[in-house]
Write a protein that holds these residues in place. Sequence first.
Motif, PDB file in Angstrom:
ATOM      1  N   SER A 113       8.718  12.742  45.237  1.00 31.21           N
ATOM      2  CA  SER A 113       8.666  11.661  45.334  1.00 31.21           C
ATOM      3  C   SER A 113       7.694  10.731  44.174  1.00 31.21           C
ATOM      4  N   PHE A 132      14.158   9.152  44.779  1.00 29.65           N
ATOM      5  CA  PHE A 132      13.790   9.574  43.433  1.00 29.65           C
ATOM      6  C   PHE A 132      14.427   9.050  42.041  1.00 29.65           C
ATOM      7  N   ALA A 192      13.108   7.185  39.323  1.00 28.85           N
ATOM      8  CA  ALA A 192      14.088   7.723  38.042  1.00 28.85           C
ATOM      9  C   ALA A 192      14.011   6.177  37.262  1.00 28.85           C
ATOM     10  N   LEU A 243      14.122  12.030  33.734  1.00 29.03           N
ATOM     11  CA  LEU A 243      13.963  11.015  34.800  1.00 29.03           C
ATOM     12  C   LEU A 243      15.394  11.001  34.141  1.00 29.03           C
ATOM     13  N   LEU A 258      16.298  13.225  37.409  1.00 33.77           N
ATOM     14  CA  LEU A 258      15.722  12.910  39.026  1.00 33.77           C
ATOM     15  C   LEU A 258      16.402  12.310  39.252  1.00 33.77           C
ATOM     16  N   LEU A 259      17.039  10.727  38.028  1.00 33.76           N
ATOM     17  CA  LEU A 259      18.143   9.793  39.048  1.00 33.76           C
ATOM     18  C   LEU A 259      19.464  10.652  39.384  1.00 33.76           C
ATOM     19  N   ALA A 311      14.836  18.964  35.815  1.00 39.21           N
ATOM     20  CA  ALA A 311      14.229  18.048  35.701  1.00 39.21           C
ATOM     21  C   ALA A 311      12.968  18.608  35.230  1.00 39.21           C
ATOM     22  N   ALA A 334       6.702  12.189  40.222  1.00 39.15           N
ATOM     23  CA  ALA A 334       7.722  11.942  39.610  1.00 39.15           C
ATOM     24  C   ALA A 334       6.577  10.786  39.497  1.00 39.15           C
TER      25      ALA A 334
END
Length: 276
Positions: free
Chosen positions: A234, A56, A60, A87, A90-91, A119, A237
Motif C-alpha cells: 500500500s 489499498f 486507490a 487505480l 488497486l481498489l 494493477a 502504491a
Amino acid sequence: MKPWIQHLPLIVTLTLSGAAIVHGPIAQLPDYHNFADQSLLFGIPHFADVISNLGFVLVALWGLARLAPCTRHESIANGWAGYRLFLIALLLTGVGSSYYHLAPDNARLVWDRLPIALACGGLLAGVWGDTRNRSSTVPSVLLAIAAVLSVGWWYVTEQAGAGDLRPYLLLQGLPLLLIPLWQWIHDRPRAERLAFTYALAIYALAKLAELGDHPIARATGMLSGHTLKHLLASAAAAFIVAALIRRIRQVPLGVKLPPTAASHSTFSTINKTTSH
C-alpha cells in the motif's frame, strides 16, 4: 546513447520469458493458504490480514479522487489509461484480498491474484505511455487481457493438478525491471524516477515479507509477514499516486509539455513560459 540500448527492455522481456519457458512450471507452495495470522477480532477471522487491505482501498480512492478530474492534463494524459487501470485494480485488490483472507482457498485466491495482475499491467501501460509520449489505451487493454490470462492459466492448471504460476509471476516481475529501464532510456525527470524507484523497492520488500510470513510473526509476536506485505505494498502504491499528483500541481492545466521537458528534473521551462 547507443542504439541497442533502446531495445534493452525488449531484450529483458524476451530473456525472462525464455528463462520461464526453460525452467518449466512453477507450482504454488503446498501450504500457501496456511498464513501466520490466525487472529479473530470483531468476528473477523485472520483479522490483521483482512483489515490491512484497507490501505489499498484508501490509496486507490485518493488517487482516483485527485487524478480522475484531470485526465486531460498534459502531464498524465498519455499514461492515464494505464494509471486508471492501476487505480481501479488497486481498489479491487483491497476488496478481493479481503475476501480471500476471510477463508483462504484456491477459488477465493483467484479474486486476490486477478486484481494484482491487473494493477501490474496498468502500471506498465501507464509508464509506457509516459515514456513514449503515446496513448496507453491499447497497451492497457492488451496487458489487462494478459493479466486475466495469467491468472486463468494458473487456476486451470491448478485444477488439473499441475499448477503453473509462470505467467502470473512474470507479469509481477516485469515492472520491477522495465519501469526503471524505460524511465532511464527516455530520460524522465529525476524526481519521478526516484519516486518510482522507492515504490518498486518497497514493493520488493513487500514480496520478501510475504515469503517470511511465519518467521516475521514469530519475531514480532504481533505482526505477520503477510500483513506487513499488505502495508508495504500500500505504501508503494501511495508513492506512485503522490508522484502523479505532484505532476498535475507542477504543470498548469492546458499547457503542453515541450519535447525536451522530460529531460529536466522540474517543469521550470513551463513555469517560465506561463509567467510572462
